[in-house]
Design a protein around this motif. Sequence first.
Motif, PDB file in Angstrom:
ATOM      1  N   CYS A 192       0.819  -1.288   0.359  1.00  0.00           N
ATOM      2  CA  CYS A 192      -0.320  -0.018   0.089  1.00  0.00           C
ATOM      3  C   CYS A 192       1.270   1.135  -0.283  1.00  0.00           C
ATOM      4  N   VAL A 193       1.076   2.110  -1.081  1.00  0.00           N
ATOM      5  CA  VAL A 193       2.247   3.006  -0.557  1.00  0.00           C
ATOM      6  C   VAL A 193       2.057   4.095  -0.495  1.00  0.00           C
ATOM      7  N   ASP A 194       1.039   4.995   0.169  1.00  0.00           N
ATOM      8  CA  ASP A 194       1.252   5.820   0.474  1.00  0.00           C
ATOM      9  C   ASP A 194       1.478   5.899   2.033  1.00  0.00           C
ATOM     10  N   ALA A 195       0.946   4.765   2.813  1.00  0.00           N
ATOM     11  CA  ALA A 195       0.677   4.331   3.770  1.00  0.00           C
ATOM     12  C   ALA A 195       1.951   3.881   4.307  1.00  0.00           C
ATOM     13  N   GLU A 196       2.548   3.848   3.527  1.00  0.00           N
ATOM     14  CA  GLU A 196       4.431   2.945   4.105  1.00  0.00           C
ATOM     15  C   GLU A 196       5.132   4.091   4.092  1.00  0.00           C
ATOM     16  N   HIS A 197       5.766   4.070   5.190  1.00  0.00           N
ATOM     17  CA  HIS A 197       6.879   4.092   5.370  1.00  0.00           C
ATOM     18  C   HIS A 197       7.984   4.580   4.265  1.00  0.00           C
ATOM     19  N   PRO A 198       8.841   5.274   3.386  1.00  0.00           N
ATOM     20  CA  PRO A 198       9.835   5.147   1.944  1.00  0.00           C
ATOM     21  C   PRO A 198      10.654   3.216   2.352  1.00  0.00           C
ATOM     22  N   ASN A 199      11.297   3.523   4.088  1.00  0.00           N
ATOM     23  CA  ASN A 199      11.712   2.348   3.679  1.00  0.00           C
ATOM     24  C   ASN A 199      11.166   1.125   3.875  1.00  0.00           C
ATOM     25  N   ASN A 200      10.236   1.238   3.732  1.00  0.00           N
ATOM     26  CA  ASN A 200       9.530  -0.217   3.229  1.00  0.00           C
ATOM     27  C   ASN A 200       8.405  -0.059   1.705  1.00  0.00           C
ATOM     28  N   ILE A 201       9.110   0.719   0.526  1.00  0.00           N
ATOM     29  CA  ILE A 201       8.770   1.099  -0.638  1.00  0.00           C
ATOM     30  C   ILE A 201       9.693   1.380  -1.272  1.00  0.00           C
ATOM     31  N   TYR A 202      10.662   1.349  -0.701  1.00  0.00           N
ATOM     32  CA  TYR A 202      11.886   1.426  -1.636  1.00  0.00           C
ATOM     33  C   TYR A 202      12.957   0.254  -1.960  1.00  0.00           C
ATOM     34  N   PRO A 203      12.232  -0.580  -1.229  1.00  0.00           N
ATOM     35  CA  PRO A 203      13.314  -1.802  -1.051  1.00  0.00           C
ATOM     36  C   PRO A 203      12.341  -2.303  -2.289  1.00  0.00           C
ATOM     37  N   TRP A 204      10.710  -2.726  -2.114  1.00  0.00           N
ATOM     38  CA  TRP A 204      10.614  -3.469  -3.942  1.00  0.00           C
ATOM     39  C   TRP A 204      10.550  -2.453  -4.678  1.00  0.00           C
ATOM     40  N   LEU A 205      10.689  -1.539  -4.939  1.00  0.00           N
ATOM     41  CA  LEU A 205      10.487  -0.152  -6.263  1.00  0.00           C
ATOM     42  C   LEU A 205      12.134  -1.030  -6.828  1.00  0.00           C
ATOM     43  N   ARG A 206      13.147  -1.700  -6.082  1.00  0.00           N
ATOM     44  CA  ARG A 206      14.639  -2.284  -6.174  1.00  0.00           C
ATOM     45  C   ARG A 206      14.111  -3.199  -7.346  1.00  0.00           C
ATOM     46  N   LEU A 207      13.135  -4.340  -6.725  1.00  0.00           N
ATOM     47  CA  LEU A 207      13.377  -5.301  -7.421  1.00  0.00           C
ATOM     48  C   LEU A 207      12.033  -4.833  -8.654  1.00  0.00           C
ATOM     49  N   LYS A 208      11.360  -3.705  -8.776  1.00  0.00           N
ATOM     50  CA  LYS A 208      10.628  -3.561 -10.292  1.00  0.00           C
ATOM     51  C   LYS A 208      11.750  -3.630 -11.141  1.00  0.00           C
ATOM     52  N   ARG A 209      12.875  -3.229 -10.984  1.00  0.00           N
ATOM     53  CA  ARG A 209      14.092  -3.271 -11.906  1.00  0.00           C
ATOM     54  C   ARG A 209      14.683  -4.793 -11.961  1.00  0.00           C
ATOM     55  N   ARG A 210      14.233  -5.180 -11.641  1.00  0.00           N
ATOM     56  CA  ARG A 210      14.782  -6.556 -11.719  1.00  0.00           C
ATOM     57  C   ARG A 210      13.720  -7.527 -12.365  1.00  0.00           C
ATOM     58  N   GLY A 211      13.018  -6.914 -13.242  1.00  0.00           N
ATOM     59  CA  GLY A 211      11.662  -7.218 -13.083  1.00  0.00           C
ATOM     60  C   GLY A 211      10.856  -7.935 -12.448  1.00  0.00           C
ATOM     61  N   ASN A 212      10.632  -7.842 -11.551  1.00  0.00           N
ATOM     62  CA  ASN A 212       9.260  -8.074 -10.596  1.00  0.00           C
ATOM     63  C   ASN A 212       8.067  -6.872 -11.135  1.00  0.00           C
ATOM     64  N   GLU A 213       6.691  -7.312 -10.908  1.00  0.00           N
ATOM     65  CA  GLU A 213       5.981  -6.408 -10.780  1.00  0.00           C
ATOM     66  C   GLU A 213       5.596  -6.339  -9.523  1.00  0.00           C
ATOM     67  N   ILE A 214       5.324  -4.340  -9.242  1.00  0.00           N
ATOM     68  CA  ILE A 214       5.496  -3.944  -7.739  1.00  0.00           C
ATOM     69  C   ILE A 214       3.649  -3.403  -8.106  1.00  0.00           C
TER      70      ILE A 214
END
Length: 401
Positions: A114-136
Amino acid sequence: MTSDAVPIPFEVDPFERFRSGFPALRHKTYLSVCDKMILHDDVRAGVDRFLDHLAEASANRADHELMVVSSRQRFARLMNVDASTVAAVRNVSDGVNTIAWAMPMAEGDNVVVCVDAEHPNNIYPWLRLKRRGNEIRLVGHLPDGSLDLDAMINAIDDRTRIVTCASVTFAPGHRTDLAKLGEACRQKGAFLLVDGVQSAGILAHNLSDLPVDGFATSTSKGLLGLYGYGFLYVSPAWIDRLEPAYLSRPAVAMTTDDHSVMGGLDYAYQPDSRRFEVGSYNLAGAYAADASLDLLLDLGIEEIETRVLELSASLNEGIAGLGLPVAVPARGMQQSHIVTVGVLDAGGHGFSTDPTIGLLSKRLEEAHVSHTIRRGQLRFAVHAYNTLDDIKHTVDVIAGG
Ligand SMILES: Cc1ncc(COP(=O)(O)O)c(C=O)c1O
């Protein structure tokens, strides 16, 4: 008094005794544990012991690491899990990234957050996976700022590997129904990873009884330890399905615990959560956490939660009684130790565009009531050291008294 008079035993209330160990509380009403911990004398004494050992060269690394073992055990007791499920990590980010990179994921597998409710430190790790080819899959929150659990559950499918959420959001501070979200994850075989830093040490989480697969926290808030030391719980069903992204000696299974000994080139991971630990530990953090967890366990986490929820309900209702908008319900499932006031997102981190919030913040500051402003809202958080007098004083100050 005659010599045969029987002295009346004088019992100090354990919460009062706990409170008396915090120097900051002698000159402040502290309602900012959602921002950072305050130091208890026993925790300082724990860190001093570590420093004294360094100064006197009176302990070796293995001696110090007993504090890592003990703090893991104490955290496990607090969460009602086995110590073998707990890894010593640095902070929330470390725990979250550990899971993100240890989870076997194929291209196109997805993560729900849930993007707007989380702290950035529980969002950026997932955005990093997007670059690996995972869907966020970024889900929005409800208008009151709480997680949209139904939307999160609807976003889970057969390719969902991880669903992540805060146990309590940093703002506005709603408590998440982990049982509901976890059940939906279990049905699809997805891993529920909880960012537990806002509630660990304050609210009771019986992790053995909840469908939670991972729980990451630092000790720098409600656990009342230092920055840079934390814990990652991984449920027994998942430990050996996860391959750590980084590898160093503590994560390798050996007959000795000596972390300088090299084993064979053909290695096996530790069979427990130590497989997620990397290199030397933050030993000062371990000494601090061991002392603070001892204090929290002495009070009892159920007793802490009961006290804290009574106090946060009083604060919530006291402020609402002044006609001000309070964001989180005063009672019920979503109630937490956090109370927030004002319109969500009317401002940001440390500021509000609403002049009333600015005025109240100034008034509170002048009265030495610690608070913060997040997402434009005035934010307070209660812990076991707070009292009803703290709450009454805060409401009086807000009222202009
Ligand atoms: C919900 C939440 N997650 C994470 C963090 C901090 O993350 P880390 O421990 O990685 O610094 C905070 C700090 O305010 C927080 O409120």
